[in-house]
Scaffold this active site. Structure first.
Site, PDB file in Angstrom:
ATOM      1  N   ASP A  37       0.824  -1.211   0.000  1.00  0.00           N
ATOM      2  CA  ASP A  37       0.000   0.000   0.000  1.00  0.00           C
ATOM      3  C   ASP A  37       0.855   1.256   0.000  1.00  0.00           C
ATOM      4  O   ASP A  37       2.050   1.213   0.290  1.00  0.00           O
ATOM      5  CB  ASP A  37      -0.868   0.023   1.274  1.00  0.00           C
ATOM      6  CG  ASP A  37      -2.054  -0.918   1.162  1.00  0.00           C
ATOM      7  OD1 ASP A  37      -2.413  -1.273   0.036  1.00  0.00           O
ATOM      8  OD2 ASP A  37      -2.592  -1.286   2.216  1.00  0.00           O
ATOM      9  N   LYS A  59      -2.427   4.516  -3.728  1.00  0.00           N
ATOM     10  CA  LYS A  59      -2.619   5.732  -4.504  1.00  0.00           C
ATOM     11  C   LYS A  59      -1.320   6.529  -4.488  1.00  0.00           C
ATOM     12  O   LYS A  59      -0.719   6.731  -3.447  1.00  0.00           O
ATOM     13  CB  LYS A  59      -3.714   6.560  -3.835  1.00  0.00           C
ATOM     14  CG  LYS A  59      -4.282   7.622  -4.763  1.00  0.00           C
ATOM     15  CD  LYS A  59      -5.151   8.584  -3.989  1.00  0.00           C
ATOM     16  CE  LYS A  59      -6.516   8.013  -3.687  1.00  0.00           C
ATOM     17  NZ  LYS A  59      -7.377   8.944  -2.954  1.00  0.00           N
ATOM     18  N   ASP A  92      -1.424  -1.658  11.170  1.00  0.00           N
ATOM     19  CA  ASP A  92      -1.896  -3.009  11.471  1.00  0.00           C
ATOM     20  C   ASP A  92      -2.968  -3.397  10.446  1.00  0.00           C
ATOM     21  O   ASP A  92      -3.830  -2.586  10.128  1.00  0.00           O
ATOM     22  CB  ASP A  92      -2.505  -3.024  12.887  1.00  0.00           C
ATOM     23  CG  ASP A  92      -2.995  -4.406  13.248  1.00  0.00           C
ATOM     24  OD1 ASP A  92      -2.184  -5.206  13.737  1.00  0.00           O
ATOM     25  OD2 ASP A  92      -4.190  -4.703  13.012  1.00  0.00           O
ATOM     26  N   MET A 173      -7.679   8.955   9.485  1.00  0.00           N
ATOM     27  CA  MET A 173      -8.223   9.454   8.211  1.00  0.00           C
ATOM     28  C   MET A 173      -9.170  10.640   8.389  1.00  0.00           C
ATOM     29  O   MET A 173     -10.134  10.781   7.642  1.00  0.00           O
ATOM     30  CB  MET A 173      -8.980   8.328   7.474  1.00  0.00           C
ATOM     31  CG  MET A 173      -8.092   7.184   7.071  1.00  0.00           C
ATOM     32  SD  MET A 173      -9.018   5.779   6.455  1.00  0.00           S
ATOM     33  CE  MET A 173      -9.516   4.967   7.954  1.00  0.00           C
TER      34      MET A 173
HETATM   35  C1  LIG Z   1      -6.290   3.535   5.790  1.00  0.00           C
HETATM   36  S1  LIG Z   1      -5.799   4.021   7.406  1.00  0.00           S
HETATM   37  C2  LIG Z   1      -4.663   2.729   7.729  1.00  0.00           C
HETATM   38  C3  LIG Z   1      -4.415   2.537   9.190  1.00  0.00           C
HETATM   39  C4  LIG Z   1      -3.406   1.433   9.450  1.00  0.00           C
HETATM   40  N1  LIG Z   1      -3.946   0.146   9.116  1.00  0.00           N
HETATM   41  C5  LIG Z   1      -2.932   1.435  10.899  1.00  0.00           C
HETATM   42  O1  LIG Z   1      -3.191   0.474  11.630  1.00  0.00           O
HETATM   43  O2  LIG Z   1      -2.271   2.401  11.282  1.00  0.00           O
HETATM   44  C6  LIG Z   1      -4.766   5.388   7.058  1.00  0.00           C
HETATM   45  C7  LIG Z   1      -4.710   6.365   8.209  1.00  0.00           C
HETATM   46  O3  LIG Z   1      -3.828   5.894   9.207  1.00  0.00           O
HETATM   47  C8  LIG Z   1      -3.215   6.989   9.838  1.00  0.00           C
HETATM   48  N2  LIG Z   1      -1.751   6.895   9.671  1.00  0.00           N
HETATM   49  C9  LIG Z   1      -1.089   5.909   9.085  1.00  0.00           C
HETATM   50  N3  LIG Z   1       0.234   6.097   9.182  1.00  0.00           N
HETATM   51  C10 LIG Z   1       0.401   7.260   9.841  1.00  0.00           C
HETATM   52  C11 LIG Z   1       1.536   8.004  10.269  1.00  0.00           C
HETATM   53  N4  LIG Z   1       2.768   7.586  10.036  1.00  0.00           N
HETATM   54  N5  LIG Z   1       1.311   9.149  10.942  1.00  0.00           N
HETATM   55  C12 LIG Z   1       0.078   9.578  11.195  1.00  0.00           C
HETATM   56  N6  LIG Z   1      -1.026   8.916  10.832  1.00  0.00           N
HETATM   57  C13 LIG Z   1      -0.881   7.763  10.166  1.00  0.00           C
HETATM   58  C14 LIG Z   1      -3.775   8.242   9.197  1.00  0.00           C
HETATM   59  O4  LIG Z   1      -4.898   8.648   9.949  1.00  0.00           O
HETATM   60  C15 LIG Z   1      -4.181   7.728   7.845  1.00  0.00           C
HETATM   61  O5  LIG Z   1      -5.160   8.543   7.252  1.00  0.00           O
END
Ligand SMILES: C[S@@+](CC[C@H](N)C(=O)[O-])C[C@H]1O[C@@H](n2cnc3c(N)ncnc32)[C@H](O)[C@@H]1O
Length: 268
Positions: A37, A59, A92, A173
């Site tokens: 991803d 994306k 995760d 998000m």
């Molecule tokens: C589709 S979700 C995926 C979440 C992922 N599965 C997790 O457990 O962190 C994507 C969102 O995760 C958060 N996110 C992921 N990586 C991040 C990071 N390094 N810093 C801040 N927010 C993050 C943001 O809110 C982003 O819009």
């Protein structure tokens, strides 16, 4: 008859490659193909050995992401052709990662799979920004919600349920809807003075942290020009952020820009 392959749904954590689990690293090193991803960091992608096929399904600027159905098809077809597939996801797989949907598809096709947890953004952003998600005396729980609705529809959230001053609220998000989220939480009863933080790029060299209150978080985020990915943490625990700050992002660090073929099954 072709032997079925195996699919590992693997969480890569929020960005810092050292937060990758030992198991995740081993699976990446043993894979035939890695399907990844957008939020999997460049440093982690650099750990994929030479010769292992890489397929980006995330994306990238100016491009559309591969629809979920198509991602499922890619994984299924690779697995049915006998490949060891690592499906590498940010954070995760089972927290706002659609990992459950992909696991169900594997089950429906009789493809053996495993799920390897990763450090979710809430945990990464919390630790690296000095904000414990729970802290005795400050709250009695934590809740993760998404601030994004399918097809950009209006948020379908029971605000009265989530506006709990004793419970830390973590919003994934939520960047595009931040003003609405803060306004609705106040309307549902949270004080305007409730401490709130927005963290961009948590655990990475580019981490940025904005600390404010519910009344001014959205403006502060615009002023700081925070870009996605952003995780928002709301609650009294945010008051610990200055005192518990320890992480020094290295904005100078030259992040290698890695160009990947998008959805190139031919290489797999
Ligand atoms: C589709 S979700 C995926 C979440 C992922 N599965 C997790 O457990 O962190 C994507 C969102 O995760 C958060 N996110 C992921 N990586 C991040 C990071 N390094 N810093 C801040 N927010 C993050 C943001 O809110 C982003 O819009």
């Amino acid at each position: 008859m072709t032997t079925k392959g195996f699919v590992s749904l693997v969480g890569s954590g929020p960005g810092d490659p050292e937060l990758l689990t030992v198991k995740a690293l081993r699976l990446i090193q043993q894979a035939d193909v890695v399907v990844f991803d957008r939020l999997v960091s460049a440093e982690i992608l650099n750990l994929i050995p030479h010769g292992v096929s890489q397929i980006s399904v995330g994306k990238s600027p100016g491009k559309h992401c591969v629809p979920q159905d198509q991602i499922n098809e890619i994984i299924v077809s690779l697995a049915l052709s006998g490949r060891r597939v690592v499906r590498l996801k940010g954070g995760d797989p089972y927290i706002f990662g659609r990992g459950g949907e992909e696991a169900l598809v594997m089950r429906q096709h009789g493809i053996p799979f495993e799920v390897v947890p990763g450090v979710t953004a809430a945990a990464g952003c919390s630790s690296y920004s000095g904000i414990p998600l729970t802290h005795r005396g400050l709250n009695h729980g934590v809740r993760f919600i998404t601030g994004h609705q399918k097809n950009d529809e209006t948020l379908d959230i029971d605000w009265h349920k989530v506006a709990d001053p004793d419970c830390t609220l973590v919003i994934y998000m939520g960047l595009a809807n931040l003003q609405t989220i803060c306004t609705e939480l106040v309307r549902a009863g949270l004080p305007v003075t409730t401490p709130a933080a927005a963290i961009h790029g948590g655990t990475t060299a580019h981490q940025q942290k904005v600390i404010a209150t519910l009344s001014d978080l959205a403006d502060a985020v615009v002023t700081a020009e925070l870009k996605s990915p952003v995780t928002t943490i709301i609650g009294e625990v945010v008051t610990l952020s200055d005192e518990l700050d320890w992480f020094q992002p290295d904005y100078q660090q030259d992040e290698r820009v890695v160009a990947y073929d998008s959805f190139n099954l031919a290489r797999a």
